[in-house]
Design a protein around this motif. Sequence first.
Motif, mmCIF file in Angstrom:
data_model
loop_
_atom_site.group_PDB
_atom_site.id
_atom_site.type_symbol
_atom_site.label_atom_id
_atom_site.label_comp_id
_atom_site.label_asym_id
_atom_site.label_seq_id
_atom_site.Cartn_x
_atom_site.Cartn_y
_atom_site.Cartn_z
ATOM 1 N N CYS A 155 -12.295 -5.663 -4.822
ATOM 2 C CA CYS A 155 -11.347 -4.701 -4.610
ATOM 3 C C CYS A 155 -11.823 -3.629 -5.659
ATOM 4 O O CYS A 155 -12.635 -3.960 -6.558
ATOM 5 C CB CYS A 155 -10.054 -5.074 -4.768
ATOM 6 S SG CYS A 155 -9.691 -6.134 -6.356
ATOM 7 N N ARG A 156 -11.505 -2.314 -5.398
ATOM 8 C CA ARG A 156 -11.693 -1.417 -6.354
ATOM 9 C C ARG A 156 -10.478 -0.878 -6.998
ATOM 10 O O ARG A 156 -9.429 -0.739 -6.309
ATOM 11 C CB ARG A 156 -12.283 -0.304 -5.613
ATOM 12 C CG ARG A 156 -13.737 -0.515 -4.983
ATOM 13 C CD ARG A 156 -14.222 0.365 -4.088
ATOM 14 N NE ARG A 156 -13.298 1.074 -3.246
ATOM 15 C CZ ARG A 156 -12.830 0.655 -2.005
ATOM 16 N NH1 ARG A 156 -13.330 -0.743 -1.798
ATOM 17 N NH2 ARG A 156 -12.099 1.211 -1.314
ATOM 18 N N MET A 157 -10.717 -0.002 -8.284
ATOM 19 C CA MET A 157 -9.502 0.292 -8.971
ATOM 20 C C MET A 157 -9.633 1.715 -8.939
ATOM 21 O O MET A 157 -10.680 2.325 -9.345
ATOM 22 C CB MET A 157 -9.161 -0.454 -10.290
ATOM 23 C CG MET A 157 -8.812 -1.785 -10.204
ATOM 24 S SD MET A 157 -8.810 -2.356 -11.975
ATOM 25 C CE MET A 157 -10.656 -2.834 -12.006
ATOM 26 N N SER A 158 -8.312 2.450 -8.865
ATOM 27 C CA SER A 158 -8.502 3.914 -9.121
ATOM 28 C C SER A 158 -8.595 4.157 -10.829
ATOM 29 O O SER A 158 -8.624 3.197 -11.654
ATOM 30 C CB SER A 158 -7.241 4.778 -8.750
ATOM 31 O OG SER A 158 -6.204 4.298 -9.459
ATOM 32 N N SER A 218 -16.325 0.794 -10.968
ATOM 33 C CA SER A 218 -14.956 1.077 -10.365
ATOM 34 C C SER A 218 -15.031 2.482 -9.769
ATOM 35 O O SER A 218 -14.438 2.872 -8.705
ATOM 36 C CB SER A 218 -13.992 0.899 -11.196
ATOM 37 O OG SER A 218 -13.761 -0.512 -11.559
ATOM 38 N N GLY A 238 -9.344 -3.527 -1.021
ATOM 39 C CA GLY A 238 -9.551 -1.992 -0.940
ATOM 40 C C GLY A 238 -9.239 -1.620 -2.338
ATOM 41 O O GLY A 238 -9.597 -2.170 -3.345
ATOM 42 N N GLU A 239 -8.891 -0.101 -2.252
ATOM 43 C CA GLU A 239 -8.538 0.405 -3.598
ATOM 44 C C GLU A 239 -7.131 0.358 -3.949
ATOM 45 O O GLU A 239 -6.296 0.523 -3.279
ATOM 46 C CB GLU A 239 -8.825 1.806 -3.392
ATOM 47 C CG GLU A 239 -8.758 2.664 -4.743
ATOM 48 C CD GLU A 239 -9.289 4.292 -4.747
ATOM 49 O OE1 GLU A 239 -9.938 4.481 -5.740
ATOM 50 O OE2 GLU A 239 -8.981 4.611 -3.789
ATOM 51 N N ASP A 271 -4.654 2.098 -6.022
ATOM 52 C CA ASP A 271 -4.386 3.211 -6.499
ATOM 53 C C ASP A 271 -2.671 3.586 -6.334
ATOM 54 O O ASP A 271 -2.310 3.562 -5.298
ATOM 55 C CB ASP A 271 -5.182 4.210 -5.897
ATOM 56 C CG ASP A 271 -4.897 5.660 -6.481
ATOM 57 O OD1 ASP A 271 -4.451 5.784 -7.429
ATOM 58 O OD2 ASP A 271 -5.130 6.575 -5.668
ATOM 59 N N GLN A 277 0.755 -1.327 0.025
ATOM 60 C CA GLN A 277 -0.128 -0.083 -0.148
ATOM 61 C C GLN A 277 0.889 1.109 -0.070
ATOM 62 O O GLN A 277 0.286 2.149 -0.501
ATOM 63 C CB GLN A 277 -0.783 -0.081 1.257
ATOM 64 C CG GLN A 277 -1.928 -0.986 1.220
ATOM 65 C CD GLN A 277 -2.779 -0.910 -0.004
ATOM 66 O OE1 GLN A 277 -3.116 0.237 -0.398
ATOM 67 N NE2 GLN A 277 -3.591 -1.968 -0.397
#
Length: 182
Positions: free
Chosen positions: A82-85, A182, A40-41, A43, A13
């Motif tokens: 999970c999320r992507m920026s 997203s 999580g994200e 990024d 992270q």
Amino acid sequence: CQSSLPKSTTYAQKHEEVCKKITSLLRDGVITVFYDNLTGEIDSPDLAAVLTETWWSDRILGGSVMGTFPNMAVWVGSGNNCRMSTDIMRRALKILLNRNMEEPWKWTGARIPNLEQWTLDHRRQLLAAGLTLIQAWVAAGSKPSKHHLGSFEAWSNTMGGILDHVGMPGFLSNLETMHAHS
């Protein structure tokens, strides 16, 4: 061969750790980077950069010397929810695996129970089949795909063209949905 299997790693992270890991992996000449258990994200400007660049430069650990390494790796990640920026999302393809059951890890009944070993055992046949599909597309005139992925135009034209030619429509058809979620 066993050494061609991707080795999994975790996604850091912290910015400094992301850079160190990317540099170490590319210095070692890996051909597949597999980030397992993403949460999580996601990024990172460094991860975003390495996903689109063919060369990577960073400071070598333990000194003030810069190193430059070719980036020919395939970058893969797996995770649950999970999320992507925005920067990562535009460089990614999302694949949804859904067994439609509460505890998918308990599912049994796969047609090929040990897919990893089967793939290793049948590597030559799989490569020959893939090359045959490519050659058929080339022989038919190499018509490019109608779907394009920015910064990856040559790749998306080729892969989509091959899949269209062999009757597998739908390449990149989930991009809008992926971006919306997203």
